[in-house]
Scaffold this active site. Structure first.
Site, PDB file in Angstrom:
ATOM      1  N   GLU A  86       0.831  -1.196   0.000  1.00 56.70           N
ATOM      2  CA  GLU A  86       0.000   0.000   0.000  1.00 56.70           C
ATOM      3  C   GLU A  86       0.874   1.258   0.000  1.00 56.70           C
ATOM      4  OE1 GLU A  86      -3.048   2.404   3.013  1.00 56.70           O
ATOM      5  OE2 GLU A  86      -2.424   0.355   3.487  1.00 56.70           O
ATOM      6  N   ASP A 137      -1.381  -1.017   5.643  1.00 58.50           N
ATOM      7  CA  ASP A 137      -1.333  -0.439   6.985  1.00 58.50           C
ATOM      8  C   ASP A 137      -2.332  -1.129   7.912  1.00 58.50           C
ATOM      9  OD1 ASP A 137       0.557   1.328   6.077  1.00 58.50           O
ATOM     10  OD2 ASP A 137      -0.847   2.987   5.793  1.00 58.50           O
ATOM     11  N   ASP A 154      -4.681  -0.159   9.727  1.00 57.13           N
ATOM     12  CA  ASP A 154      -5.764   0.760  10.073  1.00 57.13           C
ATOM     13  C   ASP A 154      -6.970   0.432   9.203  1.00 57.13           C
ATOM     14  OD1 ASP A 154      -5.089   1.723   7.563  1.00 57.13           O
ATOM     15  OD2 ASP A 154      -4.198   3.591   8.294  1.00 57.13           O
ATOM     16  N   ASP A 176      -8.248   1.999   6.564  1.00 58.04           N
ATOM     17  CA  ASP A 176      -7.981   2.075   5.130  1.00 58.04           C
ATOM     18  C   ASP A 176      -7.216   0.845   4.654  1.00 58.04           C
ATOM     19  OD1 ASP A 176      -9.302   4.427   4.701  1.00 58.04           O
ATOM     20  OD2 ASP A 176      -7.537   5.698   4.923  1.00 58.04           O
TER      21      ASP A 176
END
Length: 655
Positions: A436, A509, A511, A513
Site C-alpha cells: 500500500e 497499513d 488501520d 484504510d
C-alpha cells in the site's frame, strides 16, 4: 552406513497411529483440527437424517470444554460383534475403518466413507462417553486416553463394557467428548463456526432441526436453531444476499437417475458473477467434479434450445456459452448417491463418472417441461435476455484482453518503474508483495531480498470489483498491473502453470484504510483468480503496531496491544515506545526485520473453508446495500487483533 533391519519397522496398533500422526486424519492440531472432531460426530448424525431416520440434532458446548452431540436416529448397534466379541458401540469407537457405511444395507447414502470418524474422535479425546437409546433400552459406555508410568498414552481405552442402564421411551445416540489438551493447541470451540456449518446442513436437509447451545461460562446460554422447510430454495435466497433477484421464488428441480438422487435450486440476480455450490451426501465438493460438469452442460443445452425456439437466437447465430446463461446465477446442487468416489482424503471433488450423465438426465427431464409451462415463460425470457447481453459484453472483454496481450506480449513493459521484480526465476520460491502506497513501496524495495522478493506498490485504493463487469475491472490500472505481474491470466483464461510467484503477500497499513484495501484485493482474487486462494498462494502480511525498547536491551516489536502489555510488564521508566501509524513510517531495515524476513515475519494464509459462507460474506460486505453491511458489522466485527484466531501451518500463520 547405519543398518536398516526389520527391527526398525514400527507397527502401530489400535488408535496409536492417530495419536502419533493426527494431521493425517484431521488436518492439524489447531482450531481447524479441533472443529474437525465435531464435524465427524455431527456427520454421523446427519447420515441418519439423510437416510430418513432422524429429524433433530442438538450440539451442546459444555462448561468443561467438552461437546455433546445428540440425535434421534436409530442408535448405534449394541449387539455383540461376531468377529471381535465386543459391542457394536465399542467397535465403532475403537477400531479404525469400522462402521456401517462400507455396504449399502445400513446407509443408502453416507458422507463418511472411510470408517475412521468416531474412532479418531475417541483417539484424540481425554474422555468420551456414548449413550444409545435402542429398542426401548438405554445403554452407556465410556472411554478415556490413559497415560502410563512411562508417559505413553493409551488412546481411547474402554473403561468397561457397554452397560444397560434401564428402559426408555426414545431412540438415538448421545456422544460427549473432551478433546485432549495434550494434542490440541486450544480447546476453544467457536460458536459462529459451528453455527454456520449447522445452518448449512439444515438447508441441505429440508425439515431437519439443527440446534446449537452454548452452556460455557463465556457463552451466556446462547442458542440458535435452524430448520428450513424450503430447503435448497431457502439456501439460494440466503446466498443471494442483498442482490436484486430477477425472479422469485428460486427454481427448484428434483429427480432421480438410477440410484442417484439429484436436487438443484437456482436463482438469477442483477450481479455479474455466477456461483454454483455443490454437495454429495451433504459433503461440500468445493472443487467441483463430474456432477457440476453435468449440470452446466445440461443447463446450457436446454437454455440454448429454448432461446432458438423462442426466437432470442436466430438460426445463423452461434449458441451462447454456458457462462452467459449463468451470469448472476446462484445455484445449489445436491446429490445423494451410493459408492461415492471423492478425490483425495479431503473429499472436495467428486470423481464418479456416472454422476455427470445422471445430473444431465435429471436437468433435461425436469427443466424442459418447466420452460414449456407458459406460466414460466417470463422467467425464461429474463434469463435469455440477460444471457444475450452477457455474451456481447464477454465478446468485447475478450477482444480487449487479446488486444492487451498483443500490445504487451505478456511482458512487464507497462510495469516499468512500478514493479521491482526479483532476480530469481524459480517461481516455487519467489514472492510478490502488494504494498500500500509509494512510501511503503520504497521502503520495501530497499529492505527486501531481491533474489526472491518482488515489490508492486499500489497507488490509492483499487476498484471494488463486486458489482463491476470484467471490462470495467480490466480498465483499472492497479488490477492490470497485478494481472500482468502474477502472470496467470484471469477468469476462464486462468492458468496456474504460468504463476510467477509462490506467495502473493498483501502488505497494507494496520488501520481501517489498510483493512479496506485488503478486502478489495481479496474480493478481486476471489472473483477472478480464485485458484490462487484455493491453492494457498495468497497471504496477508502482519506489520507490527509498536516498537518497544528498554534501556540497554534489544527492541521488541509488538503486533497487538496484548503483546505490548506483556512486553511492558515490569518495565521501568527507562524505555522508548514507538507507535507505527503506517508502513511508510518504517525504515527499510525495520520493514525487513519485522514483516518481510522469512525468519521473523508473521503471515496469514488466506483459505476458503466454507465456500457458501464466503460467497454470502463477499456479497454483503462488498456489495452496494449499505444497511445489510452495517447490520453485519455491528453484530460480528471485532477490530481487536488479539482476538484473531490463528492456526499454525508449516511454520506460517493461517486465519
Amino acid at each position: 552406513m547405519s543398518n536398516y533391519t526389520v527391527k526398525d519397522i514400527t507397527v502401530m496398533e489400535g488408535l496409536e497411529a492417530v495419536r502419533r500422526r493426527p494431521g493425517m486424519y484431521i488436518g492439524s492440531v489447531g482450531p481447524r483440527g479441533l472443529h474437525h472432531l465435531l464435524w465427524e460426530i455431527v456427520d454421523n448424525a446427519i447420515d441418519e437424517a439423510a437416510n430418513g431416520y432422524a429429524n433433530e440434532i442438538l450440539v451442546t458446548l459444555n462448561r468443561d470444554n467438552s461437546v455433546t452431540v445428540t440425535d434421534n436416529g436409530r442408535g448405534i448397534p449394541v449387539g455383540i460383534h461376531e468377529k471381535l466379541g465386543v459391542s457394536g458401540v465399542e467397535v465403532v469407537f475403537t477400531q479404525l475403518h469400522a462402521g456401517g457405511k462400507f455396504g449399502n444395507e445400513a446407509y443408502g447414502y453416507s458422507g463418511g466413507l472411510h470408517g475412521v470418524g468416531a474412532s479418531v474422535v475417541n483417539a484424540l479425546s481425554r474422555r468420551l462417553s456414548v449413550e444409545v437409546y435402542h429398542e426401548n433400552r438405554t445403554y452407556r459406555q465410556e472411554f478415556e486416553s490413559v497415560e502410563d508410568a512411562d508417559g505413553k498414552i493409551h488412546a481411547g481405552q474402554p473403561k468397561g463394557p457397554l452397560t444397560e442402564l434401564g428402559r426408555c421411551r426414545k431412540q438415538g445416540t448421545v456422544v460427549t467428548f473432551l478433546p485432549d489438551d495434550r494434542v490440541f493447541e486450544t480447546l476453544e470451540m467457536h460458536f459462529d463456526t459451528i453455527s454456520r456449518r449447522l445452518r448449512e446442513l439444515a438447508y441441505l436437509n429440508r425439515g431437519v432441526k439443527m440446534v446449537l447451545e452454548d452452556n460455557r461460562a463465556r457463552g451466556n446460554g446462547k442458542r440458535v436453531e435452524y430448520r428450513f422447510e424450503g430447503g435448497l430454495s431457502d439456501f439460494v435466497r440466503f446466498l443471494g444476499g442483498e442482490n436484486t433477484a430477477l425472479y422469485d421464488p428460486p427454481i427448484y428441480l428434483k429427480g432421480a437417475s438410477g440410484d442417484i438422487q439429484v436436487e438443484v435450486a437456482f436463482q438469477h440476480n442483477d450481479s455479474y458473477t455466477d456461483n454454483l455450490f455443490s454437495y454429495v451426501n451433504n459433503v461440500p465438493t468445493s472443487e467441483g467434479g463430474t456432477h457440476e460438469t453435468g449440470f452446466k452442460a445440461a443447463f446450457t443445452k436446454v437454455m440454448n434450445d429454448y432461446c432458438r425456439k423462442a426466437g432470442a437466437l436466430k438460426d445463423k447465430d452461434a449458441s451462447l456459452a454456458g457462462e452467459d446463461f449463468r451470469e448472476g446465477m446462484t445455484a445449489i446442487l445436491s446429490l445423494k448417491m451410493r459408492n461415492v468416489q471423492f478425490e483425495g482424503q479431503t473429499k472436495t471433488k467428486l470423481g464418479n463418472t456416472e454422476a455427470r450423465p445422471a445430473v444431465e438426465a435429471v436437468i433435461q427431464q425436469t427443466l424442459i417441461p418447466y420452460w414449456e409451462d407458459l406460466r414460466h415463460a417470463d422467467i425464461a425470457n429474463k434469463i435469455a435476455e440477460k444471457a444475450v447481453k452477457a455474451a456481447k459484453v464477454r465478446a468485447a472483454a475478450r477482444k480487449a484482453r487479446e488486444t492487451a496481450r498483443e500490445k504487451n506480449k505478456l511482458e512487464n513493459a507497462p510495469l516499468v518503474g512500478k514493479l521491482s521484480s526479483c532476480t530469481g526465476r524459480d517461481a516455487s520460491v519467489n514472492e510478490l508483495f502488494l504494498v500500500e502506497g509509494d512510501s511503503a513501496g520504497g521502503s520495501a524495495k530497499q529492505g527486501r531480498d531481491r533474489r526472491f522478493q518482488a515489490i508492486l506498490p499500489l497507488r490509492g485504493k483499487p476498484l471494488n470489483v463486486e458489482k463491476k463487469r470484467l471490462e470495467q475491472v480490466l480498465q483499472n490500472e492497479e488490477f492490470r498491473s497485478i494481472i500482468t505481474a502474477v502472470g496467470t491470466g484471469i477468469g476462464e483464461d486462468f492458468d496456474s502453470r504460468s504463476l510467477k510467484y509462490d506467495k502473493i503477500i498483501i502488505l497494507s497499513d494496520a488501520d481501517q484504510d489498510g483493512a479496506h484495501i485488503r478486502a478489495i484485493l481479496l474480493t478481486f482474487f476471489y472473483r477472478y483468480m480464485r485458484p490462487l486462494i484455493t491453492e494457498g498462494h495468497v497471504y496477508i502480511g502482519m506489520a507490527p503496531l509498536y516498537k518497544f525498547t528498554k534501556s540497554g536491551a534489544e527492541p521488541v516489536y509488538c503486533y497487538d496491544d496484548k503483546t505490548l502489555a506483556k512486553a511492558m510488564r515490569g518495565a521501568s521508566k527507562n524505555y522508548h515506545l514507538q507507535r507505527f501509524k503506517g508502513l511508510g513510517e518504517m525504515s527499510p531495515q525495520q520493514l525487513w526485520d519485522t514483516t518481510m524476513s522469512p525468519e521473523n515475519r508473521r503471515l496469514i494464509r488466506v483459505t476458503i473453508e466454507d465456500a457458501a459462507d464466503v460467497e454470502y460474506l463477499v456479497t454483503v460486505l462488498m456489495g452496494d446495500k449499505v444497511q445489510s453491511r452495517k447490520e453485519y458489522i455491528f453484530e460480528y466485527a471485532n477490530f481487536n487483533r488479539e482476538n484473531t484466531v490463528f492456526d499454525d501451518i508449516n511454520g506460517e500463520m493461517s486465519r
